[in-house]
Scaffold this motif. Structure first.
Motif, PDB file in Angstrom:
ATOM      1  N   ALA A 204       0.836  -1.201   0.000  1.00  9.02           N
ATOM      2  CA  ALA A 204       0.000   0.000   0.000  1.00  9.02           C
ATOM      3  C   ALA A 204       0.873   1.255   0.000  1.00  9.02           C
ATOM      4  O   ALA A 204       0.597   2.225  -0.721  1.00  9.02           O
ATOM      5  CB  ALA A 204      -0.937  -0.008   1.202  1.00  9.02           C
ATOM      6  N   GLU A 205       1.912   1.248   0.806  1.00 10.63           N
ATOM      7  CA  GLU A 205       2.805   2.405   0.884  1.00 10.63           C
ATOM      8  C   GLU A 205       3.452   2.677  -0.477  1.00 10.63           C
ATOM      9  O   GLU A 205       3.570   3.840  -0.901  1.00 10.63           O
ATOM     10  CB  GLU A 205       3.870   2.180   1.948  1.00 10.63           C
ATOM     11  CG  GLU A 205       3.302   2.153   3.368  1.00 10.63           C
ATOM     12  CD  GLU A 205       4.319   1.747   4.415  1.00 10.63           C
ATOM     13  OE1 GLU A 205       4.217   2.230   5.552  1.00 10.63           O
ATOM     14  OE2 GLU A 205       5.215   0.923   4.097  1.00 10.63           O
ATOM     15  N   GLU A 206       3.844   1.617  -1.162  1.00 11.29           N
ATOM     16  CA  GLU A 206       4.460   1.781  -2.478  1.00 11.29           C
ATOM     17  C   GLU A 206       3.461   2.349  -3.484  1.00 11.29           C
ATOM     18  O   GLU A 206       3.798   3.237  -4.277  1.00 11.29           O
ATOM     19  CB  GLU A 206       5.000   0.429  -2.967  1.00 11.29           C
ATOM     20  CG  GLU A 206       6.195  -0.069  -2.173  1.00 11.29           C
ATOM     21  CD  GLU A 206       6.514  -1.540  -2.435  1.00 11.29           C
ATOM     22  OE1 GLU A 206       5.785  -2.171  -3.249  1.00 11.29           O
ATOM     23  OE2 GLU A 206       7.471  -2.061  -1.842  1.00 11.29           O
ATOM     24  N   ALA A 207       2.228   1.863  -3.429  1.00 10.46           N
ATOM     25  CA  ALA A 207       1.205   2.346  -4.355  1.00 10.46           C
ATOM     26  C   ALA A 207       0.865   3.807  -4.093  1.00 10.46           C
ATOM     27  O   ALA A 207       0.695   4.594  -5.034  1.00 10.46           O
ATOM     28  CB  ALA A 207      -0.046   1.482  -4.242  1.00 10.46           C
ATOM     29  N   PHE A 208       0.770   4.185  -2.821  1.00 10.97           N
ATOM     30  CA  PHE A 208       0.464   5.574  -2.483  1.00 10.97           C
ATOM     31  C   PHE A 208       1.602   6.501  -2.915  1.00 10.97           C
ATOM     32  O   PHE A 208       1.352   7.590  -3.440  1.00 10.97           O
ATOM     33  CB  PHE A 208       0.207   5.712  -0.986  1.00 10.97           C
ATOM     34  CG  PHE A 208      -1.236   5.515  -0.593  1.00 10.97           C
ATOM     35  CD1 PHE A 208      -2.009   6.581  -0.162  1.00 10.97           C
ATOM     36  CD2 PHE A 208      -1.821   4.263  -0.651  1.00 10.97           C
ATOM     37  CE1 PHE A 208      -3.332   6.407   0.201  1.00 10.97           C
ATOM     38  CE2 PHE A 208      -3.140   4.067  -0.288  1.00 10.97           C
ATOM     39  CZ  PHE A 208      -3.915   5.140   0.136  1.00 10.97           C
ATOM     40  N   ALA A 209       2.834   6.080  -2.692  1.00  7.06           N
ATOM     41  CA  ALA A 209       3.972   6.911  -3.074  1.00  7.06           C
ATOM     42  C   ALA A 209       3.981   7.169  -4.584  1.00  7.06           C
ATOM     43  O   ALA A 209       4.369   8.253  -5.043  1.00  7.06           O
ATOM     44  CB  ALA A 209       5.269   6.235  -2.643  1.00  7.06           C
ATOM     45  N   LYS A 210       3.507   6.210  -5.341  1.00  5.11           N
ATOM     46  CA  LYS A 210       3.526   6.310  -6.800  1.00  5.11           C
ATOM     47  C   LYS A 210       2.267   6.957  -7.370  1.00  5.11           C
ATOM     48  O   LYS A 210       2.335   7.701  -8.366  1.00  5.11           O
ATOM     49  CB  LYS A 210       3.700   4.910  -7.397  1.00  5.11           C
ATOM     50  CG  LYS A 210       3.880   4.890  -8.897  1.00  5.11           C
ATOM     51  CD  LYS A 210       4.151   3.472  -9.392  1.00  5.11           C
ATOM     52  CE  LYS A 210       4.358   3.450 -10.903  1.00  5.11           C
ATOM     53  NZ  LYS A 210       4.626   2.057 -11.387  1.00  5.11           N
TER      54      LYS A 210
END
Length: 450
Positions: A204-210
């Motif tokens: 989730a953190e990776e998706a939000f950052a992107k």
């Protein structure tokens, strides 16, 4: 031809049943139900079925509940329906007042719909329009979790990840961002649901950052991913998600259509994490499974973004003919009253402990039951070919469906989710009926799997 065969024939001449391959009805014709009482359904041929799945998770307090019946009968004498634009009525007003008392803190505004998928569509449109009207037109996509399910309309399918329902419609669907969901039984990171700190939240953190700069909202089934096989994940995941949404100005939509009204042991699944979503969808058990009605509950902040002079184009121009239906509102009020007066959540909590222990005793050592996961009265048996390696049966074998068919012969309605057998009984079911369900399920599994 006898009467039952005639009814079945007439049914199949015109009716296209939901979520079915109609060819299956050649060998398993539709079962004609004439009445229901408590957890039981009675068919035209005299057979009795224990409805241990609450008729698609909707029936909360038993079939033909006399108190709900009385509330509906009383309302029928007064008002059946009225347009809900510029008109209102006391049942809707009272329902709003009662719901705000039990909703997660801060959900103060309620928009009415007529089914779960519609409430998801409303929440998506509200989130999109909110971002647009608060100066963020670039936020026009949505995030969702893999293996999620939010309904059958195109918007709802677009924020789901169940290929069984959505694959062929992808050319019609929105291009959304799908995040790898928690899978606590087959954790890709090798963690255990009882001791992890949600390391899988990194996806989730990776998706939000992107993608957060282009995302209006993320929609999730809180705590339990139903159609995925009653996958249950820790409340900590929701807490982390709430913080992440706040950081990136992404709205959090909680789809409580299946989990609301005590199904997970608390009034709402979000209560396990003590978080408030920006929008919450409610349906199914809202009316005790009696009538189609749904709600989208939201915050004052979102409501205010739509509040202005009509000619400025900020109004939420979405409607349903049966929005705010008085009979539906009276039914929902009766459900809430029963839950409060009969202390349903407390009694269901005691039965949940008893029921899970009984299922563990019956199936815990079975060679083809990989996990018995549970929350509240919900229990799910994961069917596997190899417990050690957690290998599932090939989908084309339809093992869950074979157990379902066998259970019907024994008078148990146990419809599967793929190769997951689940139990989702009414909250006021008696222990004797839970014992009966376990015994009949054990017999059915034995006859299919040994």
């Amino acid at each position: 031809m006898n009467k039952i065969a005639d009814l079945q024939k007439r049914d199949l001449e015109h009716i296209w049943h939901p979520c079915s391959q109609m060819k299956d009805y050649e060998t398993l014709p539709p079962i004609v139900i004439t009445r229901g009482k408590g957890p039981y359904l009675y068919s035209a041929d005299g057979k009795v079925y224990l409805d241990i799945i609450s008729s698609w998770w909707a029936n909360l307090l038993g079939h033909a509940n006399p108190k709900i019946n009385a509330a509906i009968t009383e309302q029928l004498q007064e008002l059946e329906h009225v347009i809900f634009v510029n008109f209102t009525h006391e049942p809707a007003i009272r329902l709003g007042e009662e719901l705000v008392k039990i909703l997660p803190l801060g959900l103060n505004k309620i928009n009415f719909a007529d089914n779960g998928s519609s409430s998801v569509e409303i929440s998506l449109k509200m989130a999109f329009q909110y971002q647009l009207q608060t100066g963020h037109p670039e936020k026009n996509r949505f995030m969702c979790l893999s293996e999620g399910y939010h309904g059958e309309t195109i918007g709802a399918l677009s924020v789901g990840s169940m290929d069984l329902f959505a694959q062929m419609y992808k050319p019609m669907m929105m291009n959304n961002i799908h995040i790898q969901a928690p899978d606590c039984y087959r954790c890709p990171l090798g963690e255990s649901r009882d001791s992890c700190s949600c390391q899988c939240f990194k996806y989730a953190e990776e998706a939000f950052a992107k993608h957060a700069q282009e995302t209006a909202a993320i929609i999730v089934e809180p705590i339990v991913q139903g159609c995925a096989g009653m996958r249950i994940y820790p409340p900590l995941y929701l807490q982390k998600l709430r913080k992440l949404c706040d950081t990136y100005n992404v709205l959090l939509i909680a789809d409580e259509i299946a989990t609301g009204f005590g199904r997970t042991g608390k009034m709402f699944a979000c209560d396990h994490a003590a978080i408030t979503p920006d929008l919450m969808c409610i349906s199914k058990a809202l009316t005790g499974g009696y009538l189609p009605m749904a709600l989208v509950c939201t915050t004052d902040a979102i409501y205010q973004a739509f509040y202005d002079d009509y000619n400025k184009g900020k109004a939420f121009m979405h409607s349903h003919t049966y929005a705010g239906n008085p009979i539906g509102c009276a039914t929902a009020l009766a459900v809430l009253k029963i839950m409060q007066e009969e202390n349903i959540l407390a009694s269901a909590a005691k039965k949940a402990v008893y029921f899970h222990a009984a299922l563990q005793d019956a199936f815990g050592a079975h060679k083809n039951i990989g996990e018995i996961r549970h929350i509240g009265l919900i229990n799910a048996l994961e069917l596997v070919t190899d417990k050690e390696r957690k290998l599932g049966f090939a989908p084309q074998l339809r093992i869950g469906y074979e157990i379902y068919k066998k259970a019907l012969t024994h008078g148990l309605l146990l419809r599967p989710l793929g190769n997951v057998i689940y139990f989702n009984p009414m909250l006021n079911i008696e222990k004797d009926d839970l014992d009966k369900a376990v015994a009949l399920a054990k017999l059915s599994v034995k006859e299919v799997l040994g």
